[in-house]
Design a protein around this motif. Structure first.
Motif, PDB file in Angstrom:
ATOM      1  N   ASP A   1     -33.068  75.833 -44.030  1.00  0.00           N
ATOM      2  CA  ASP A   1     -31.984  76.472 -44.748  1.00  0.00           C
ATOM      3  C   ASP A   1     -30.674  76.155 -44.042  1.00  0.00           C
ATOM      4  N   GLY A   2     -29.581  76.358 -44.717  1.00  0.00           N
ATOM      5  CA  GLY A   2     -28.268  76.127 -44.136  1.00  0.00           C
ATOM      6  C   GLY A   2     -28.104  74.690 -43.688  1.00  0.00           C
ATOM      7  N   ALA A   3     -27.652  74.516 -42.444  1.00  0.00           N
ATOM      8  CA  ALA A   3     -27.384  73.184 -41.914  1.00  0.00           C
ATOM      9  C   ALA A   3     -28.590  72.584 -41.197  1.00  0.00           C
ATOM     10  N   GLU A   4     -29.743  73.231 -41.282  1.00  0.00           N
ATOM     11  CA  GLU A   4     -30.928  72.723 -40.600  1.00  0.00           C
ATOM     12  C   GLU A   4     -31.383  71.394 -41.195  1.00  0.00           C
ATOM     13  N   GLU A   5     -31.788  70.489 -40.321  1.00  0.00           N
ATOM     14  CA  GLU A   5     -32.388  69.237 -40.766  1.00  0.00           C
ATOM     15  C   GLU A   5     -33.895  69.352 -40.874  1.00  0.00           C
ATOM     16  N   CYS A   6     -34.482  70.312 -40.168  1.00  0.00           N
ATOM     17  CA  CYS A   6     -35.921  70.511 -40.154  1.00  0.00           C
ATOM     18  C   CYS A   6     -36.185  71.930 -39.674  1.00  0.00           C
ATOM     19  N   ASP A   7     -37.411  72.397 -39.862  1.00  0.00           N
ATOM     20  CA  ASP A   7     -37.799  73.698 -39.326  1.00  0.00           C
ATOM     21  C   ASP A   7     -39.327  73.758 -39.318  1.00  0.00           C
ATOM     22  N   ASP A   8     -39.885  73.653 -38.114  1.00  0.00           N
ATOM     23  CA  ASP A   8     -41.338  73.616 -37.988  1.00  0.00           C
ATOM     24  C   ASP A   8     -41.918  74.951 -37.532  1.00  0.00           C
ATOM     25  N   GLY A   9     -41.116  76.033 -37.662  1.00  0.00           N
ATOM     26  CA  GLY A   9     -41.627  77.358 -37.343  1.00  0.00           C
ATOM     27  C   GLY A   9     -41.568  77.721 -35.883  1.00  0.00           C
ATOM     28  N   ASN A  10     -40.898  76.877 -35.067  1.00  0.00           N
ATOM     29  CA  ASN A  10     -40.742  77.205 -33.643  1.00  0.00           C
ATOM     30  C   ASN A  10     -39.460  76.564 -33.135  1.00  0.00           C
TER      31      ASN A  10
ATOM     32  N   GLY B   1     -39.353  68.400 -28.557  1.00  0.00           N
ATOM     33  CA  GLY B   1     -40.299  67.305 -28.400  1.00  0.00           C
ATOM     34  C   GLY B   1     -41.419  67.265 -29.404  1.00  0.00           C
ATOM     35  N   ASP B   2     -41.359  68.075 -30.457  1.00  0.00           N
ATOM     36  CA  ASP B   2     -42.425  68.065 -31.469  1.00  0.00           C
ATOM     37  C   ASP B   2     -41.921  67.559 -32.812  1.00  0.00           C
ATOM     38  N   GLY B   3     -40.795  66.844 -32.808  1.00  0.00           N
ATOM     39  CA  GLY B   3     -40.227  66.300 -34.029  1.00  0.00           C
ATOM     40  C   GLY B   3     -39.058  67.082 -34.566  1.00  0.00           C
ATOM     41  N   CYS B   4     -38.940  68.354 -34.155  1.00  0.00           N
ATOM     42  CA  CYS B   4     -37.848  69.213 -34.612  1.00  0.00           C
ATOM     43  C   CYS B   4     -37.391  70.021 -33.392  1.00  0.00           C
ATOM     44  N   ASP B   5     -36.134  69.865 -32.981  1.00  0.00           N
ATOM     45  CA  ASP B   5     -35.721  70.451 -31.703  1.00  0.00           C
ATOM     46  C   ASP B   5     -35.400  71.935 -31.826  1.00  0.00           C
ATOM     47  N   ALA B   6     -34.912  72.538 -30.753  1.00  0.00           N
ATOM     48  CA  ALA B   6     -34.661  73.971 -30.705  1.00  0.00           C
ATOM     49  C   ALA B   6     -33.510  74.395 -31.596  1.00  0.00           C
ATOM     50  N   SER B   7     -32.685  73.437 -32.044  1.00  0.00           N
ATOM     51  CA  SER B   7     -31.583  73.738 -32.957  1.00  0.00           C
ATOM     52  C   SER B   7     -31.901  73.318 -34.387  1.00  0.00           C
ATOM     53  N   CYS B   8     -33.165  72.993 -34.631  1.00  0.00           N
ATOM     54  CA  CYS B   8     -33.628  72.562 -35.953  1.00  0.00           C
ATOM     55  C   CYS B   8     -32.933  71.298 -36.428  1.00  0.00           C
ATOM     56  N   HIS B   9     -32.733  70.371 -35.495  1.00  0.00           N
ATOM     57  CA  HIS B   9     -32.298  69.033 -35.833  1.00  0.00           C
ATOM     58  C   HIS B   9     -33.486  68.091 -35.642  1.00  0.00           C
TER      59      HIS B   9
END
Length: 873
Positions: free
Chosen positions: A728-737, A741-749
Motif C-alpha cells: 500500500d502507499g509508496a511500498e514496492e513490496c510487502d512480504d509480511g515482515n 535480505g529476503d527480497g523485500c527490505d525493512a522499508s518495503c522496497h
C-alpha cells in the motif's frame, strides 16, 4: 481406406542429430535437434524458402503472426485473412491442410511451376523434382538428405505400379512405424533383379520397404550416417561406436546387454533423461522411431494374466508399450500415450516408456491373474465365456457365421455356426419405430445408397454394449468394399451416443438406465450398395478386473474415478489409497473423520454468524447451506483476507470443494466483496480494505446447488504499513515482515538485484506474493511480482531450471540473466503453459560465474508459492 492425412509421414527420415546447430531451412533435416524441420522450425520463420507469395495481408491482435496467404504480422492471437498456402513442395507434408501435398494433386505447387517433369529417368540422380520424369505432373526427388540416396534419386507419386514410368514399383507411402503399410498413395522405386541393375554402387537391390513383394533399388546401407534406414537398421545414432545403445552395425544393444530393472505392483518413478536405451519404436506414436531415449523394465507374472501399465508425466508427450520380446516391435502386445495399456502375458514382458522431450515419469503397474469363467479372456486363455477375441465362425468353418462357443478357456467350438441368411426386417430404418429386436446372428444387406438398418437391444443399467460389423467371409471388409457406419442411440431412439466408421471399429456404451437402446448400420455415402454384412452385438454386465470402472464399481485396476475420501464418505477427508482391490473396492484406510467447529449445520445468516476463531472448519451439507462468521476490525484501512482451503487432500484442485466467499458489513445485507476462484484450485480468496472499525461477516457457500464438501476457513486482519503483508502507499513490496535480505527490505522496497536469494542445486521453496514488481523478462513478468535468485555454478556445462507452482490457479514463468539488473543479458525465458503448469528452460553455466534466475508471474494476480529446481546437465 486410409485418409490422405493418415499417410503424411516422411518415408525416409533423417535421424535427430546430437548437437545443437542452426536450422537449415531447405534440407528436410532437423539440424538443431528440436524436432522441428525446415519451415516448421521457428528459426526459419523469416527465411525466403518459407515465405509464400503475397496474396493478402494477415491480421490479428495480441502476440503472434496472422495466418493466411500474405505477409503482415498482427499483435495478437488472431488469424490473418486469406487461404492457407502450401509452403514447401518438396517436404512430403500437407502444409495447408487440404489433403494434398507436394506434386501429388497439390494445386499450389503446380500453379507456380514446381511440378513440371524433367528428363532424368526413375532412379537417376537429381537435386530437385524438376529434374525427374513423371507420367503426370507429379515428379518427386529423393534428395540426398532425404533417405540417404547418394546424389539423389528420381521418383514420382503413384497408387499402382502402372503409374510409374519405366520398370517401376509403387511403394506405399506410410509411417515408418506402421508395420502394415497399406497406404493408397505411394512413391515409385526402380525395379531390379540384382545390384547390377542399380546405380553407381550407391544403391542396392533389396525387397522394397513396407512389405512390397518386389525387389527395388534402395540406398546402399551406411550405418552411422544419421539416416534411420528403418527397413533394415534397428537404430541409428550417427556414429560407429558401440556400447551407447546402438552398435557399430546399427543394431540395438540394449536388448542384448539386458540388466533391465524388474517392475513390481504399485507405482515406480523413472526418468528417460538417464536412460541409455533408444529406438524402441511403437505402433501408436509416430515420433518414437526418432532416436529418442526410452526406459525399459521387465515384468514377470506369477501366473498367466493381464498386465496393466500407465505412465504420467508433467507436460511432455508420452508413449508406453509392452512387448513379448525386447528387440521385436512385431511382438508388441499393447501401446498407449497416457491411457492404460492392458497386455495379456504368460511369460516375462518388456515395458518401454518413451517421452518427448526426455523427462521424469511415474509408472503405475497392476496385474490380474486369468480366471477361467469370468468372461474375460486374459493371460494364455484362448477364450472365456462369450469373449473369443477376434475369432469368427468363418475362421473355423469357412462360409458360416454365428457364435463360437468356448470350451474350458482352451479351445473354440464352431458347432453353432450356420450359413449366412439375410434376416433383417423391413421398415427398420428409424428408431424407435418398428425396428428389429436384435437376434444372433443378424445378417443385413445394403439395398440402396441410403440404406439404414436398425435393431433394438434391451439393456439393464450398468450393462456395457459393444457393436461391430463383419463381412460374411467374402473379404469385403479387407478389400474396403464394405464400409459401414455403426451408430448407437439412447433409449429415446434419437440421441446419438457414439458412432464409428469401417468394419470392426467397435463403438460401445454403458447403459445409464435400464431400457431399450438402438444400434443402426448405415451405407456410408452409398459406397457399399449391394454388400451383405453381419451385425454383432455384445452385452456384458459390469465385470470387475476388466480395467473399466463400471456401474457399482468404485475402481477397476488402474481405472480409479474416485480419488478422495469425501467421494466415498462426505464426513471424511484425505486421499484414497493408490491401489484398487481385486474386488474393485478402494482403500479407505487413509481417510479421517472431519470434526467441524460451526455451531449449526445449515443456513447461517449474516445476523446469526458465529464468532470466528482460528481453526474454523465447516461442511456445506446442502444446496442452500451457508456458514457465516463474524470478525471485528480495529481501525479503518485494515485489510481483511479470508481464504477457504481443503484438508490438505487436494479437494480444491479436484473440484470437490468449490466455494464462494461473500463479505458483509452488518447490519447491511449487501455484499461488499465476493470471490469464487482466487484461492487454491476452486476454493476462494477475498481481500477487502475495511472502511471503518466494527463487525464484518464472512459467509461460505457452494458455487452450485449440488456442491457438498468439507472446508477450512482462515481469516486474517492485516494492519497498514510496512510488514502488514500487502502493498500500500509508496511500498514496492510487502512480504509480511521487516527482515532484510529476503527480497523485500525493512522499508518495503524491493531488494531484487540488491539482495537476491541464494539458490543451490536441487529444490528450494519460494513465494512471489511479497516480492517486488519491478522486473520483467521477454516472455513474462509485466507488472507481476517476482523473486530473484543468484546461483553460482560449480562446474561448466548446462543448467536445467524448473519452476513448479504449488497451486494450480496461477501462472509462473522463469527467465535467466547473466547480469541481474540488465535485461539485454537475458539467456532464456520460458512461460509456455498456463496456470499450475511446470516451466523448464536450459541455459549454459560456467564454473564460478554467477547467473540470476527470476521467478515471475504472467499477470499481476499470478503470485504465490513455488518450487525452484536446479539440475546441472
Amino acid at each position: 481406406m486410409r485418409s490422405p492425412q493418415a499417410l503424411l509421414a516422411i518415408v525416409f527420415l533423417a535421424g535427430v542429430g546430437g548437437c545443437r546447430n542452426l536450422e537449415i531451412c531447405d534440407d528436410l533435416r532437423d539440424n538443431d535437434g528440436d524436432l522441428a524441420i525446415d519451415c516448421n522450425d521457428p528459426d526459419c520463420d523469416n527465411a525466403s524458402e518459407c515465405v509464400p507469395p503475397a496474396e493478402g495481408e494477415g491480421e490479428g491482435e495480441g502476440e503472434g503472426e496472422g495466418e493466411g496467404e500474405g505477409e503482415g504480422e498482427g499483435e495478437g492471437e488472431g488469424e490473418g485473412e486469406g487461404e492457407p498456402f502450401e509452403v514447401s513442395c518438396t517436404d512430403l507434408r500437407d502444409n495447408d491442410g487440404d489433403s494434398s501435398f507436394d506434386c501429388w494433386t497439390e494445386s499450389d505447387c503446380r500453379d507456380r511451376g514446381q511440378c513440371v517433369p524433367g528428363a532424368t529417368p526413375l532412379g537417376g540422380a537429381c537435386t530437385s523434382q524438376l529434374d525427374c520424369q513423371a507420367s503426370a505432373d507429379d515428379p518427386f526427388c529423393f534428395v540426398e538428405s532425404l533417405g540417404g540416396f547418394a546424389g539423389g534419386a528420381c521418383s514420382e507419386f503413384c497408387t499402382i505400379d502402372v503409374d510409374c514410368l519405366g520398370d517401376g514399383v509403387c511403394v506405399p507411402y506410410a509411417d515408418p512405424t506402421d508395420l502394415v503399410g497399406t497406404g493408397t498413395i505411394g512413391l515409385c522405386f526402380r525395379r531390379c533383379d540384382d545390384d547390377g541393375d542399380c546405380r553407381d554402387g550407391t544403391q542396392v537391390c533389396e525387397l522394397a520397404p513396407h512389405g512390397v513383394d518386389a525387389l527395388a533399388c534402395v540406398p546402399a546401407p551406411v550405418c552411422g550416417n544419421n539416416y534411420f534406414e528403418w527397413w533394415r537398421e534397428e537404430c541409428e545414432d550417427g556414429n560407429l561406436g558401440s556400447g551407447d545403445g546402438c552398435s557399430s552395425t546399427c543394431q540395438l544393444e540394449a536388448c542384448d546387454l539386458g540388466g533391465f530393472p524388474a517392475l513390481a505392483i504399485g507405482t515406480v518413478s523413472g526418468d528417460t533423461r538417464t536412460s541409455t536405451s533408444d529406438d524402441f519404436a511403437t505402433r501408436c506414436s509416430d515420433w518414437t522411431y526418432m532416436r529418442l531415449l526410452a526406459s525399459v523394465a521387465t515384468f514377470t507374472p506369477p501366473s498367466p494374466g493381464r498386465l496393466y501399465v500407465r505412465a504420467t508425466t508433467d507436460d511432455v508427450t508420452t508413449a508406453v508399450s509392452v512387448r513379448a520380446t525386447c528387440d521385436s516391435m512385431e511382438s508388441e502386445l499393447g501401446c498407449a500415450g497416457t491411457s492404460t495399456v492392458a497386455a495379456d502375458i504368460s511369460d516375462t514382458a518388456y515395458v518401454i516408456v518413451g517421452t518427448i522431450p526426455s523427462a521424469p515419469y511415474e509408472l503405475e503397474v497392476a496385474f490380474r491373474p486369468a480366471v477361467c469363467g469370468d468372461s474375460l479372456r486374459s493371460g494364455d486363455e484362448v477364450c472365456d465365456g462369450v469373449d473369443v477375441g477376434t475369432a469368427t465362425c468363418a475362421d473355423l468353418a469357412p462360409g458360416t457365421i454365428g457364435r463360437l462357443s468356448c470350451v474350458d478357456c482352451a479351445s473354440l467350438d464352431a458347432s453353432s455356426c450356420v450359413a449366412p441368411t439375410i434376416n433383417e426386417g423391413t421398415d427398420n430404418n428409424v428408431p424407435p419405430a418398428s425396428v428389429d429386436t436384435w437376434h444372433d446372428p443378424y445378417v443385413g444387406s445394403f439395398d440402396s445408397d441410403d440404406d439404414r438398418d436398425c435393431v433394438a437391444v434391451p439393456l439393464s443399467a450398468g450393462d456395457r454394449m459393444t457393436a461391430h460389423v463383419h463381412d460374411l467371409g467374402d473379404g469385403a471388409c479387407l478389400a474396403d468394399e464394405l464400409l459401414p457406419v455403426v451408430l448407437i442411440y439412447d433409449v429415446d431412439g434419437t440421441t446419438e451416443v457414439t458412432w464409428t466408421f469401417t468394419c470392426d471399429s467397435a463403438p460401445s456404451t454403458t447403459a445409464t438406465v435400464s431400457g431399450t437402446y438402438f444400434v443402426c448400420v448405415e451405407n456410408a455415402n452409398g459406397w457399399s450398395t449391394g454388400e451383405r454384412y453381419q451385425l454383432v452385438v455384445d452385452v456384458a454386465p459390469p465385470r470387475c478386473n476388466n480395467g473399466i470402472a463400471e456401474a457399482g464399481e468404485a475402481c477397476d485396476v488402474l481405472d480409479r474415478p474416485l480419488s478422495h475420501c469425501t467421494q466415498v464418505d462426505p464426513a471424511t477427508s484425505g486421499r484414497l489409497g493408490p491401489l484398487c482391490s481385486e474386488a474393485c473396492t478402494v482403500d479407505t484406510s487413509t481417510c479421517a473423520i472431519v470434526v467441524t467447529t460451526e455451531t449449526e449445520p445449515t443456513n447461517d445468516s449474516v445476523a446469526g454468524a458465529d464468532l470466528y476463531a482460528d481453526g474454523f472448519t465447516g461442511r456445506i451439507a446442502s444446496g442452500t447451506d451457508q456458514d457465516c462468521v463474524r470478525v471485528t476490525g480495529a481501525v479503518a484501512g485494515q485489510r481483511l483476507i479470508a481464504t477457504t482451503i481443503d484438508f490438505d487432500d487436494g479437494a480444491c484442485e479436484a473440484l470437490l470443494a468449490d466455494t464462494v466467499l461473500d463479505v458483509y458489513r452488518p447490519p447491511s445485507t449487501n455484499v461488499i466483496a465476493s470471490d469464487f476462484n482466487n484461492g487454491a484450485g476452486h476454493c476462494s480468496l477475498v481481500t477487502v480494505a475495511l472502511s471503518s472499525p466494527g463487525d464484518y461477516v464472512v459467509c461460505v457457500a457452494g458455487t452450485d446447488a449440488d456442491d457438498l464438501f468439507n472446508y477450512r476457513l482462515d481469516i486474517e486482519l492485516q494492519d497498514q504499513g510496512c510488514g502488514g503483508g500487502f502493498v500500500d502507499g509508496a511500498e514496492e513490496c510487502d512480504d509480511g515482515n521487516t527482515v532484510e535480505g529476503d527480497g523485500c527490505d525493512a522499508s518495503c522496497h524491493a531488494e531484487g538485484c540488491a539482495a537476491p536469494l541464494a539458490a543451490s542445486e536441487g529444490s528450494q521453496l519460494g513465494d512471489t506474493a511479497g516480492g517486488g514488481a519491478l522486473l520483467e523478462g521477454s516472455c513474462t513478468g509485466s507488472g507481476a511480482r517476482e523473486d530473484v535468485w543468484r546461483y553460482l555454478p560449480s562446474a561448466t556445462g548446462s543448467l536445467a531450471v524448473t519452476v513448479r507452482p504449488v497451486d494450480s490457479d496461477y501462472d509462473m514463468g522463469v527467465y535467466v540473466r547473466a547480469t541481474c539488473a540488465t535485461d539485454d543479458t537475458e539467456l532464456a525465458c520460458e512461460d509456455t503453459f498456463g496456470n499450475g503448469h511446470v516451466e523448464t528452460l536450459v541455459v549454459p553455466a560456467e564454473a564460478g560465474t554467477p547467473i540470476f534466475i527470476f521467478v515471475d508471474g504472467y499477470y499481476g494476480n499470478d503470485l504465490g508459492p513455488y518450487t525452484l529446481t536446479l539440475t546441472p546437465l
